[in-house]
Design an enzyme around this catalytic site. Structure first.
Site, PDB file in Angstrom:
ATOM      1  N   HIS A  94      37.720  27.682  49.201  1.00  0.00           N
ATOM      2  CA  HIS A  94      38.138  29.068  49.446  1.00  0.00           C
ATOM      3  C   HIS A  94      38.440  29.329  50.923  1.00  0.00           C
ATOM      4  CE1 HIS A  94      38.627  33.233  48.521  1.00  0.00           C
ATOM      5  NE2 HIS A  94      37.760  33.564  49.455  1.00  0.00           N
ATOM      6  N   LYS A 127      46.324  43.114  49.379  1.00  0.00           N
ATOM      7  CA  LYS A 127      45.177  43.708  48.673  1.00  0.00           C
ATOM      8  C   LYS A 127      44.122  44.122  49.690  1.00  0.00           C
ATOM      9  CE  LYS A 127      41.915  40.933  46.937  1.00  0.00           C
ATOM     10  NZ  LYS A 127      41.306  39.891  46.105  1.00  0.00           N
ATOM     11  N   ARG A 151      40.163  45.474  50.116  1.00  0.00           N
ATOM     12  CA  ARG A 151      38.887  45.687  49.410  1.00  0.00           C
ATOM     13  C   ARG A 151      38.031  46.647  50.222  1.00  0.00           C
ATOM     14  NH1 ARG A 151      37.538  42.345  45.078  1.00  0.00           N
ATOM     15  NH2 ARG A 151      38.449  40.262  45.003  1.00  0.00           N
ATOM     16  N   THR A 167      41.353  41.033  40.516  1.00  0.00           N
ATOM     17  CA  THR A 167      42.468  40.801  41.447  1.00  0.00           C
ATOM     18  C   THR A 167      43.752  40.495  40.695  1.00  0.00           C
ATOM     19  OG1 THR A 167      40.960  39.938  43.115  1.00  0.00           O
ATOM     20  CG2 THR A 167      43.279  39.313  43.334  1.00  0.00           C
TER      21      THR A 167
HETATM   22  C1  R5P Z   1      39.834  36.336  46.733  1.00  0.00           C
HETATM   23  O1  R5P Z   1      39.812  36.188  47.940  1.00  0.00           O
HETATM   24  C2  R5P Z   1      39.944  35.185  45.782  1.00  0.00           C
HETATM   25  O2  R5P Z   1      40.992  34.324  46.111  1.00  0.00           O
HETATM   26  C3  R5P Z   1      40.132  35.675  44.368  1.00  0.00           C
HETATM   27  O3  R5P Z   1      41.366  36.368  44.276  1.00  0.00           O
HETATM   28  C4  R5P Z   1      39.033  36.586  43.950  1.00  0.00           C
HETATM   29  O4  R5P Z   1      37.792  36.137  44.423  1.00  0.00           O
HETATM   30  C5  R5P Z   1      38.978  36.672  42.463  1.00  0.00           C
HETATM   31  O5  R5P Z   1      37.939  37.536  42.092  1.00  0.00           O
HETATM   32  P1  R5P Z   1      38.144  38.570  40.924  1.00  0.00           P
HETATM   33  O6  R5P Z   1      38.766  37.827  39.775  1.00  0.00           O
HETATM   34  O7  R5P Z   1      36.767  39.070  40.612  1.00  0.00           O
HETATM   35  O8  R5P Z   1      39.042  39.666  41.452  1.00  0.00           O
END
Ligand code: R5P
Length: 354
Positions: free
Chosen positions: A153, A218, A220, A254
């Site tokens: 990540h 996006k 948060r 997301t």
């Molecule tokens: C974010 O930085 C990651 O790349 C994913 O997009 C995210 O962690 C996915 O999490 P969720 O499916 O809960 O939105």
């Protein structure tokens, strides 16, 4: 060159890594066969071991064969949807396996950890820990000399290791090959990054496919459990099919919000791909509904999160790409002290070297 350049190649599977380890071992046997290596027993190179859980939840790994001097690869899938074991249970099981191998005098201990746990805690945003660094330290203390992971990540995590080496491989080669074989006939598409963190990945896919890309900005709200506050599209998707690529799908928030925005912006068919289909909480039913209402066409995940045959048969929208052949080649090449550049730098690593 001796067959066992770095010591005999041995695999130890933690319980949640057993299915993936079986697939990797099968490919290693094929590589050996293609290299005309002489007979090997049916279980080569998996070492017999057991993971025991005590009544209070403590875990212990016992290795049943001698591995003194071996080049050992310990495989674990941290998030295992087919068991009740938590991420923390599986991290502890892995550490106990690494220590068991260390105590058994293995020469080299490499951890195959496709999902690096706590990778989303790689920097401080408030009064909080940098837990991804703690994981690195735990692995080193237990005795790991090298950690092989997938689409980590945050690249910064590589710098959290001081004695062990972290190598990060990519599932994109396997996903791109799969998409080309199965869906390229659907025509052109725009590659979309569902957030800025995925932009580099999307750029890579767009370059290989020679298509346009777009990014979703996006935001948060970290004061509100990281809830998504806003999403804006940068780029054009009107009247185009789209291919959304992310590293992980956790709750699906997301990527499904991204899909809704893309539809509002005029996108046609939406295909999704991710390395880690965790699908936590009620994500599976959210995707089932999204498929039924025509929001998504397909979700392509990898067996770095092993979901099993039944899941694939039950959910028409889900398709799996295996990363086992990739790791088989990586293990074989490390054991034989061969270069990994062909795997690290290629958009089709397996075909490039097999
Ligand atoms: C974010 O930085 C990651 O790349 C994913 O997009 C995210 O962690 C996915 O999490 P969720 O499916 O809960 O939105």
């Amino acid at each position: 060159m001796s067959r066992y350049d770095r010591g005999k190649l041995s695999i130890i599977a933690c319980n949640s890594g057993r299915k993936l380890a079986g697939r990797i071992a099968k490919h290693i046997r094929e590589i050996y066969k293609n290299e005309n290596h002489s007979k090997m027993d049916a279980n080569f190179p998996i070492i017999s071991s057991e993971e025991m859980v005590f009544s209070n939840g403590e875990v212990k790994t016992v290795i049943n064969e001698h591995i003194r001097g071996d080049d050992v690869y310990i495989i674990q899938c941290i998030d295992d949807p087919l068991s009740e074991r938590t991420v923390n249970d599986n991290l502890m099981a892995l550490l106990s396996a690494v220590d068991a191998a260390y105590q058994s005098d293995a020469e080299n201990i490499t951890v195959i950890l496709p999902q690096y746990p706590y990778s989303r805690q790689e920097r401080r945003k408030a009064r909080e820990g940098i837990t991804a660094k703690l994981v690195a330290e735990f692995l080193e203390i237990a005795g790991a000399k090298r950690v092989l992971t997938l689409d980590i990540h945050a690249d910064a995590i590589g710098g959290f290791f001081s004695s062990a080496k972290l190598e990060n491989f990519h599932a994109s080669g396997e996903i791109i090959k799969y998409y080309k074989q199965n869906y390229e006939k659907e025509g052109d598409f725009v590659v979309v990054a569902p957030d800025v963190g995925s932009a580099e990945r999307a750029r890579y896919y767009a370059k290989i496919f020679k298509h346009e890309m777009a990014v979703i900005d996006k935001a948060r709200n970290y004061a509100k459990m990281s809830a998504i506050e806003s999403m804006k599209l940068i780029g054009e998707v009107k009247d185009s099919n789209v291919f959304v690529v992310d590293d992980m799908i956790a709750t699906g928030g997301t990527i499904l919000n991204a899909c809704r925005l893309l539809k509002d912006e005029g996108a046609k068919d939406i295909y999704l791909a991710c390395t880690f289909p965790f699908l936590n909480g009620n994500a599976v039913s959210k995707f089932e509904n999204a498929y039924k209402e025509g929001l998504i066409k397909r979700v392509i995940g990898t067996d770095a999160v092993y979901r099993g045959e039944e899941f694939i048969l039950e959910h028409e929208w889900y398709e799996e790409v295996s990363i086992s052949e990739l790791f088989a080649h990586v293990i074989y090449r490390i054991n034989h002290k061969l270069s990994l550049s062909a795997i690290l730098d290629s958009d089709d690593p397996v075909s490039n070297i097999s």
